[in-house]
Design a protein around this motif. Structure first.
Motif, PDB file in Angstrom:
ATOM      1  N   ALA A 149     -14.003  43.418  54.225  1.00 31.40           N
ATOM      2  CA  ALA A 149     -12.986  43.462  54.799  1.00 31.40           C
ATOM      3  C   ALA A 149     -12.247  44.460  54.245  1.00 31.40           C
ATOM      4  O   ALA A 149     -11.053  44.644  55.234  1.00 31.40           O
ATOM      5  CB  ALA A 149     -11.788  42.529  53.507  1.00 31.40           C
ATOM      6  N   SER A 153      -9.528  46.198  57.724  1.00 35.94           N
ATOM      7  CA  SER A 153      -8.495  46.159  57.585  1.00 35.94           C
ATOM      8  C   SER A 153      -7.893  47.824  57.770  1.00 35.94           C
ATOM      9  O   SER A 153      -7.435  48.072  58.583  1.00 35.94           O
ATOM     10  CB  SER A 153      -7.991  46.560  55.968  1.00 35.94           C
ATOM     11  N   ILE A 156      -7.061  47.936  61.909  1.00 33.50           N
ATOM     12  CA  ILE A 156      -6.034  47.515  62.137  1.00 33.50           C
ATOM     13  C   ILE A 156      -5.083  48.593  61.496  1.00 33.50           C
ATOM     14  O   ILE A 156      -4.529  49.019  62.327  1.00 33.50           O
ATOM     15  CB  ILE A 156      -5.876  46.156  60.885  1.00 33.50           C
ATOM     16  N   TYR A 317      -0.062  43.375  60.810  1.00 34.59           N
ATOM     17  CA  TYR A 317      -1.999  41.921  60.892  1.00 34.59           C
ATOM     18  C   TYR A 317      -2.270  43.019  60.209  1.00 34.59           C
ATOM     19  O   TYR A 317      -3.404  42.526  59.076  1.00 34.59           O
ATOM     20  CB  TYR A 317      -2.021  43.032  62.411  1.00 34.59           C
ATOM     21  N   SER A 321      -4.445  41.471  57.022  1.00 34.69           N
ATOM     22  CA  SER A 321      -5.872  41.936  56.323  1.00 34.69           C
ATOM     23  C   SER A 321      -5.459  41.988  55.159  1.00 34.69           C
ATOM     24  O   SER A 321      -7.490  42.189  54.110  1.00 34.69           O
ATOM     25  CB  SER A 321      -6.133  42.719  57.535  1.00 34.69           C
ATOM     26  N   THR A 375      -2.531  36.373  61.527  1.00 35.84           N
ATOM     27  CA  THR A 375      -2.528  35.987  59.692  1.00 35.84           C
ATOM     28  C   THR A 375      -4.065  35.576  59.755  1.00 35.84           C
ATOM     29  O   THR A 375      -4.692  35.561  59.112  1.00 35.84           O
ATOM     30  CB  THR A 375      -1.415  35.816  59.189  1.00 35.84           C
ATOM     31  N   THR A 378      -7.292  37.325  61.235  1.00 34.31           N
ATOM     32  CA  THR A 378      -8.001  37.748  59.578  1.00 34.31           C
ATOM     33  C   THR A 378      -8.464  37.338  58.441  1.00 34.31           C
ATOM     34  O   THR A 378      -9.277  38.111  57.795  1.00 34.31           O
ATOM     35  CB  THR A 378      -6.698  39.070  59.516  1.00 34.31           C
ATOM     36  N   GLN A 382     -12.209  37.535  60.987  1.00 36.21           N
ATOM     37  CA  GLN A 382     -11.947  39.441  60.981  1.00 36.21           C
ATOM     38  C   GLN A 382     -13.162  39.601  59.987  1.00 36.21           C
ATOM     39  O   GLN A 382     -14.323  40.133  60.975  1.00 36.21           O
ATOM     40  CB  GLN A 382     -10.624  40.298  61.157  1.00 36.21           C
ATOM     41  N   SER A 383     -13.127  40.011  59.338  1.00 34.93           N
ATOM     42  CA  SER A 383     -14.222  41.036  58.490  1.00 34.93           C
ATOM     43  C   SER A 383     -15.340  39.411  57.946  1.00 34.93           C
ATOM     44  O   SER A 383     -16.177  40.227  58.005  1.00 34.93           O
ATOM     45  CB  SER A 383     -13.610  41.056  56.645  1.00 34.93           C
TER      46      SER A 383
END
Length: 529
Positions: A149, A153, A156, A317, A321, A375, A378, A382-383
């Motif tokens: 994560a 970040s 982003i 964003y 994250s 939102t 992420t 995402q991660s």
């Protein structure tokens, strides 16, 4: 023996994991930057003038050609496999991106720029294949998701830098430097990666798999802040070696990713491939790579407004994250995947409604829901998605299987970025309905087919796919059910520890017998003399 644990450049334990995470994060910051900076160039008049004011389809290909290069970079890792190690391949990828960035920033014609995009994409394809595997194999099970994560970040942050660099250059410069400088800035991030990586530890699992056991023990002790003979280090080394021994009983080659191989290899590769597929078809890269284009041509903003709103979206964003830092290792992969997909489906549906009806007020509302879409992306995908294939895949095919998963990532990133401009031009708000349907369809697939891997040792995940006591191979549905059964997971953790100890005892017995045989042979030869 020294009481201090082994270290790298003065770091040990979690601080050393953070150092690896930082290096990986710079690589993913480059990833985000490269995804984002072309979005601003699609509305830059000096850029469009240099390349002949190309139409929407060719403009989409200019952006997405990077993804084509990255796809082939991932394929190269599938072919090369574990031949050179995580660190060497990461450095090679960053070096290739430097070459591509130089070609792009010095371009005066469309063919040269496309070559630069393809070359830089090839390098990034290597990096995005290797980096998640390297970080996953170095981090501790309880914090793998948080480390990823943190890394994402920074992806982003790369998008933010790209958007505001594009905006700043468009406001203050009118010549070709307006687009050449953003192209050249890629080089800075690559230099940081190339300079840092040699001083950091190699993956201990890679070292074990290549019979560098002493170095693997040293690295693992440094990563776990222990001595070479610390019980925790010895136990984890035993578990890694046991898993490797089990895998090595099967034939090892690139074709393993397409067979069961005694480890459900193809099933696990297919799930990793699907995770990348669903992430890209969620529509996230519509906003990441083409944010200014979307806000200008779909929502109806001016070029100036579109750049500002797109830049603000990436800042929002980034702050979104930070939420996964707190929850990704607590809630689990499956729940976050499903929560993210439901949220993204809802907000894509709302954006389609608002854009379809039109008007200034609903244009603002569409912008808000696209912000909220990011939102939920992420939070859920995402991660979570980037760590999941490396957790799911067995060591023997982790890099090759991960490469195929990244091929999926770049293939469908290319597809989305390529088709979005003509989609928005031809079917307008209905484009968002397509992405909404895909997000809702993702939920049942995750529920039935995605096993839980959060906070599990990588070797425990292997045993989830192993034959059951009656000798039967479990279906993926059974594996998923077992993966969320806490009692079953505890039982296989105990089973792994017992087998690792047994494997270690067997190795000691074999080594002892070999030593005795050599001594007997030596005595016999002396007596003959």
């Amino acid at each position: 023996m020294s009481s201090k644990p082994p270290s790298f450049v003065g770091f040990t334990g979690q601080n050393l994991v953070y150092a690896v995470t930082f290096c990986c994060s710079v690589g993913f910051l480059l990833f985000g930057y490269d995804l984002g900076f072309m979005g601003g160039l699609t509305t830059s008049q000096p850029f469009l003038s240099t390349f002949g004011h190309v139409n929407a389809s060719l403009l989409g290909f200019l952006v997405s050609s990077y993804e084509v290069g990255a796809l082939f970079g991932a394929v190269s890792q599938f072919i090369v496999g574990d031949r050179y190690g995580r660190k060497t391949e990461n450095i090679a990828g960053a070096s290739i991106v430097i070459v591509g960035a130089i070609i792009q920033s010095t371009s005066f014609g469309l063919p040269q720029f496309l070559v630069g995009r393809l070359v830089a994409g090839f390098g990034l394809g290597i990096m995005t294949t290797v980096i998640p595997v390297w970080l996953t194999e170095c981090a501790m099970p309880k914090s793998r998701g948080r480390m990823m994560a943190m890394q994402l970040s920074n992806l982003i942050m790369g998008l933010i830098i790209a958007n505001w660099i594009d905006y700043g250059m468009s406001v203050h410069y009118t010549g070709s430097i307006q687009w050449r400088f953003p192209c050249a800035l890629q080089i800075v991030f690559c230099i940081i990666v190339v300079c840092m990586t040699p001083f950091l530890p190699e993956s201990p699992r890679y070292l074990c798999a290549t019979d560098q056991l002493d170095q693997a023990t040293y690295v693992l002790a440094a990563l776990r802040n222990g001595q070479l003979d610390s019980p925790d280090v010895v136990e984890e080394m035993g578990e890694i070696r046991y898993a490797i021994n089990v895998e090595m009983k099967e034939s090892g080659s690139w074709s393993d990713v397409f067979h069961d191989g005694g480890i459900s290899a193809f099933t696990r590769v297919a799930i990793a491939f699907a995770a990348n597929f669903f992430q890209q078809l969620s529509g996230v890269n519509v906003m990441s790579s083409l944010g200014p284009y979307v806000f200008q041509n779909s929502v109806g903003m001016s070029t100036h407004e579109a750049l500002i709103v797109s830049g603000g979206l990436q800042v929002f964003y980034f702050f979104s994250s930070l939420i996964p830092w707190l929850v990704v290792d607590r809630i689990g992969r499956r729940k976050l995947f499903m929560t993210g997909s439901i949220g993204m489906g809802v907000f894509m549906t709302l954006s389609a409604i608002f854009i379809g009806i039109g008007g200034t007020g609903l244009g603002v509302a569409a912008t808000v829901v696209l912000y909220l879409f990011q939102t939920f992306f992420t939070l859920g995908w995402q991660s979570n998605m980037w760590v999941y294939p490396s957790e799911l895949l067995p060591l023997k095919i982790r890099l090759r299987g991960g490469a195929l998963a990244v091929v999926s990532q770049w293939l469908f990133t290319f597809l989305v970025v390529e088709i979005t401009p003509p989609m928005i031009t031809n079917i307008g708000f209905k484009s968002y309905i397509v992405f909404a349907i895909i997000n809702f369809a993702t939920v049942p697939v995750v529920y039935f087919c995605f096993p839980e891997t959060s906070r599990r040792p990588l070797e425990v995940v292997d045993l989830l796919f192993a034959d059951r006591q009656d000798g039967s191979r479990p279906s993926i549905f059974q594996v998923v059910r077992d993966s969320v059964n806490k009692d079953y997971v505890k039982s296989i953790e105990s089973q792994l520890q017992e087998r690792a100890r047994s494997n270690k005892d067997n190795d000691a017995i074999v080594a002892s017998e070999k030593e005795k045989a050599l001594e007997n042979l030596s005595v016999k030869m002396r007596s003959q003399l």
